[in-house]
Design a protein around this motif. Structure first.
Motif, mmCIF file in Angstrom:
data_model
loop_
_atom_site.group_PDB
_atom_site.id
_atom_site.type_symbol
_atom_site.label_atom_id
_atom_site.label_comp_id
_atom_site.label_asym_id
_atom_site.label_seq_id
_atom_site.Cartn_x
_atom_site.Cartn_y
_atom_site.Cartn_z
ATOM 1 N N PRO A 110 -12.844 -24.454 80.561
ATOM 2 C CA PRO A 110 -13.651 -25.294 81.435
ATOM 3 C C PRO A 110 -14.327 -24.441 82.518
ATOM 4 O O PRO A 110 -13.928 -23.290 82.743
ATOM 5 C CB PRO A 110 -12.620 -26.252 82.057
ATOM 6 C CG PRO A 110 -11.370 -26.109 81.262
ATOM 7 C CD PRO A 110 -11.404 -24.737 80.676
ATOM 8 N N GLY A 323 -8.450 -27.622 79.694
ATOM 9 C CA GLY A 323 -9.123 -28.913 79.698
ATOM 10 C C GLY A 323 -9.392 -29.426 78.314
ATOM 11 O O GLY A 323 -9.518 -28.644 77.363
ATOM 12 N N ARG A 325 -11.852 -32.329 76.034
ATOM 13 C CA ARG A 325 -12.997 -33.245 75.991
ATOM 14 C C ARG A 325 -12.681 -34.309 74.949
ATOM 15 O O ARG A 325 -12.023 -34.021 73.947
ATOM 16 C CB ARG A 325 -14.271 -32.510 75.593
ATOM 17 C CG ARG A 325 -14.885 -31.694 76.707
ATOM 18 C CD ARG A 325 -16.001 -30.842 76.129
ATOM 19 N NE ARG A 325 -17.035 -30.573 77.108
ATOM 20 C CZ ARG A 325 -18.146 -29.869 76.845
ATOM 21 N NH1 ARG A 325 -18.353 -29.402 75.612
ATOM 22 N NH2 ARG A 325 -19.049 -29.655 77.771
ATOM 23 N N TRP A 333 -14.820 -32.771 81.272
ATOM 24 C CA TRP A 333 -13.560 -32.049 81.049
ATOM 25 C C TRP A 333 -12.441 -32.757 81.797
ATOM 26 O O TRP A 333 -12.631 -33.185 82.939
ATOM 27 C CB TRP A 333 -13.658 -30.608 81.577
ATOM 28 C CG TRP A 333 -14.542 -29.706 80.776
ATOM 29 C CD1 TRP A 333 -15.831 -29.360 81.067
ATOM 30 C CD2 TRP A 333 -14.199 -29.012 79.569
ATOM 31 N NE1 TRP A 333 -16.321 -28.495 80.113
ATOM 32 C CE2 TRP A 333 -15.334 -28.266 79.176
ATOM 33 C CE3 TRP A 333 -13.055 -28.948 78.785
ATOM 34 C CZ2 TRP A 333 -15.356 -27.468 78.036
ATOM 35 C CZ3 TRP A 333 -13.063 -28.159 77.650
ATOM 36 C CH2 TRP A 333 -14.214 -27.426 77.286
ATOM 37 N N THR A 335 -8.795 -31.827 83.099
ATOM 38 C CA THR A 335 -8.103 -30.545 83.247
ATOM 39 C C THR A 335 -6.701 -30.677 83.827
ATOM 40 O O THR A 335 -6.322 -31.701 84.389
ATOM 41 C CB THR A 335 -8.916 -29.606 84.169
ATOM 42 O OG1 THR A 335 -9.010 -30.223 85.447
ATOM 43 C CG2 THR A 335 -10.300 -29.360 83.596
ATOM 44 N N CYS A 462 -3.772 -33.577 81.038
ATOM 45 C CA CYS A 462 -5.180 -33.696 80.597
ATOM 46 C C CYS A 462 -5.409 -35.057 79.942
ATOM 47 O O CYS A 462 -6.441 -35.700 80.164
ATOM 48 C CB CYS A 462 -5.517 -32.615 79.576
ATOM 49 S SG CYS A 462 -5.293 -30.930 80.124
#
Lengths: 489, 489
Positions: A110, A323, A325, A333, A335, A462
């Motif tokens: 990230p 991170g 997605r 992101w 994280t 996350c």
């Protein structure tokens, strides 16, 4: 408090107890002589009530299911083909320094700036600045970065992935992986081999000389050899075969690297520096890693941006933060602090020397490889003193958090069943099972390089954050029993 | 006869029965509802009293044990190194036709003459006669053989092994495998690849053109590339690595062939016909087979001729008969009719088209590879519709008839334990477990070639005959508790 034998509580019949929850629940009756089966279960969403309710709302939700089916089918439809080798400035507008006059470098994981970068990534930046001629000494390169004269962008923001530090500079050669059906492309840098490498944060004339040789000799030879292959090299076929030969295509690439060299060896032998190039490739057991990563990036990014899909499209680490997605959450992101790695260390090094988890290579796991295909490569579990059984168990666990199995990537130890692929945000939070990643370990100080290898994981935090951000779609559609498959909105 | 429920015979307690012997012993009580464990047991020496007594006399016999320890240690001490490529007439005095004026060909398996040869071996003879210029047409070559103008000798009688028909003629190139510690050598011809090959009995211009190319282009290139490797190529290291990559180094050689090419690829690229040679080798997944066989021959023949040793030093098939050799029985062959193969066939072919078991390649099994290392290559069991579990079971069974495990050849699916090596004549007869062989299948008619692949075994009859011939050493030495390790007498 006196202990009452379980048998006495239950009468003469033998007690069979199923224990759910913390280990103590099983240990107490077991100590008392009962036959206890401990269930591997954790409360959904780590027991946080608001998140657990949201998870329940997303579970078996018709629009989410339809979106995930669409995302997974897009991922599986990609056929990654190695097409070309070009310089980064040719491939990526952001690195076209001659046009822009800007100094830009890509990095793994990230986004983060120079001020927050860890030691090995800073070493990567210094090495790249020297390679590009932006500075004459490591000290001058450091001052240049300190002055703010270099801009930094994540590889992932430019269809690119780089292992470990993942630093990509304009003159570096990139391999180009393309999906013939759509023309979509993804990129990675070329693998330097084992030992002292820039990606692990090693610095020195040996490291820079190799990078210059890769740009000046290796890349043109590969380009020339690829010209004899107008259809490119089918990376799905190489990956599928390598899984039958002891690779999981993240931390073990021995077979895949040989298979890839075999595809081009005769053509390479015809190029000017053929013997030298073949010698380098024959000695590089990690050569395929960057191809595996680019293929994974191409495939998972095809699944990105499907509204309401809970499929995880990336997991990446910059050495400070990691991170994820998620397809339905676009480019955001989510994280958490970078985790430590459970690993084996080279002689003279130990956990205190290790940088936390770093690199884009965990894209392999989002594509069903690496930890998810660990049953294909039991040798890797030796990194952590593990066994064949542990490798099989991990691949089975990973199937509990994925949406499907890959039709082409099959695991011989599991009777040829497909590799688990398509991490489902919901399943991770429902089971508490986190993605397992196979990875290398960098020294935390700049300039030293690799000191080991091991297993790590994507932290639950996350996934918590992504679930918090995830919108629950209107449920009316599900109530009708006719899911709307309009995933373009 | 009325059926009485087993439970009624034994009272109220549940019946647990262990059944030993023919399957019916287990089936009857099982049908009656009992819990039956069927033991995998057969009477020693197939229940023949004289042989069983002899087997008992040889069991735990101090002089036999000492002889076997010596034979096994000789086998394991060999370090097979690929040293050279030479023509057969240069390597083997028997094929030095220019000196002797004789026309001699080698063939696979125990001795047999032209009149008894099977179709694919006859095709090999015809092809070799054409290659040597002894005849201009297949018909003329057949007439030449009919006339008795060609002498035949087994490969095994000349430190040589050849897969399938195994026909070796004077001008053919041989690979040379050497044990550096002793200078001992063994040989094999070079592998033609898949498809239409002389070793499978295919005939035609394509087959002969390839053989001429192998003599004229391939062999000189290999010789030249080997010159850059004064210590040769360590075949033990290649084999050990290949077992970690899905090969059992008899019927699957995909990884080993790549590893071997990798050792020489850069040097080959420097030779005149480098690209062409590399292209051929990169496409030949069986390339390593003949190296595996020569390494096995070199190692097992080091264990030959140890008085009183029951170690099996060879198993070989000529397509009509199969035979074994036993260390303590010198050069004698103990034969049985060639067995059929349980296999999978190419489209359009079936068991009725198949030649019985043929070739010297089963030397791999006497060296712990092939069927003995099947757990390393579960893909091979697919030949017979088998599973990973069957592959593991076969490797475990083979350990019941071997004297030791190979320290360098390890099986990843069995937790890295060594491959079972050193077939013990006594153990085969004591358990009734026969060596399992992975093999290709030739069409029974000359001129066609490979039609499938599968599993076969060394028949018990060979072992019966060897036991009959085996002298029981005087037992006085054993009685003193001080075994005489004088194995030279």
């Amino acid at each position: 408090m006196s202990t009452v034998p379980v048998g006495a509580l239950l009468g003469a019949a033998p007690a069979h107890i199923a224990a759910v929850g913390v280990p103590d629940f099983a240990d107490v009756p077991r100590t008392a002589g009962a036959d206890v089966t401990a269930l591997d279960w954790r409360p959904p969403a780590s027991g946080e009530p608001d998140l657990a309710w949201k998870l329940a709302e997303l579970t078996a939700h018709a629009r989410v299911e339809a979106a995930n089916a669409e995302a997974v089918s897009r991922l599986l439809a990609v056929r990654p083909v190695w097409r070309d080798v070009v310089t980064a400035r040719e491939a990526l507008p952001v690195l076209d320094d001659r046009a822009s006059g800007r100094r830009v470098l890509l990095h793994a994981g990230p986004p983060l700036g120079w001020d927050r970068m860890c030691g090995p990534m800073r070493a990567g930046v210094v090495g790249a600045a020297l390679l590009e001629g932006w500075a004459d000494t490591p000290e001058a390169a450091g001052r240049l970065a300190d002055s703010g004269a270099i801009d930094f962008e994540p590889c992932h923001h430019h269809d690119t992935v780089g292992p470990m530090g993942g630093v990509v500079s304009p003159s570096m050669p990139l391999l180009v992986v393309e999906d013939p059906a759509t023309g979509r492309r993804a990129y990675s840098n070329l693998n330097e081999g084992a030992g002292r490498c820039l990606r692990y944060g090693a610095l020195g004339d040996d490291v820079l000389d190799r990078l210059r040789w890769m740009g000046g000799i290796l890349a043109p030879a590969l380009r020339s050899a690829l010209r004899a292959r107008p259809d490119g090299v089918d990376l799905r076929a190489v990956t599928a075969q390598a899984l039958q030969m002891g690779d999981e295509c993240h931390s073990r690439n021995t077979a895949a690297s040989m298979l890839l060299l075999h595809e081009l060896a005769a053509s390479l032998a015809r190029t000017e520096n053929g013997p030298e190039v073949i010698g380098f490739l024959a000695g590089n057991h990690y050569w395929f890693l960057n191809f595996s990563m680019a293929a994974a990036k191409l495939s998972t990014s095809a699944a990105a941006g499907v509204p309401h899909s809970t499929l995880v499209t990336a997991f990446a680490r910059n050495g400070v933060e990691v991170g994820i997605r998620v397809s339905g959450l676009g480019d955001a992101w989510f994280t958490a602090p970078a985790t430590r790695i459970r690993g084996m260390y080279f002689a003279g090094y130990g956990p205190d020397d290790a940088n936390p988890d770093i690199g884009d290579s965990a894209i392999a796991e989002t594509y069903g490889l690496g930890g998810f295909s660990l049953a294909a490569a039991p040798a890797i579990t030796g990194f952590v003193g593990g066994t064949v059984e542990e490798a099989v168990r991990i691949s089975r666990d990973m199937a509990r958090i994925t949406l499907t199995r890959h039709e082409a990537y099959r695991l011989p130890l599991l009777g040829g069943i497909g590799a688990p692929v398509g991490i489902d945000l919901r399943a991770v939070l429902d089971t508490g099972i986190v993605p397992v990643i196979t990875t290398g370990i960098s020294h935390r100080e700049p300039g030293i390089g690799q000191i080991g290898a091991g297993l790590t994981h994507a932290p639950l935090e996350c996934f918590h954050k992504a679930l918090q951000a995830f919108p629950v779609p209107a449920t009316s559609v599900a109530a009708t029993g006719v899911p709307a498959v309009d995933v373009s909105a």
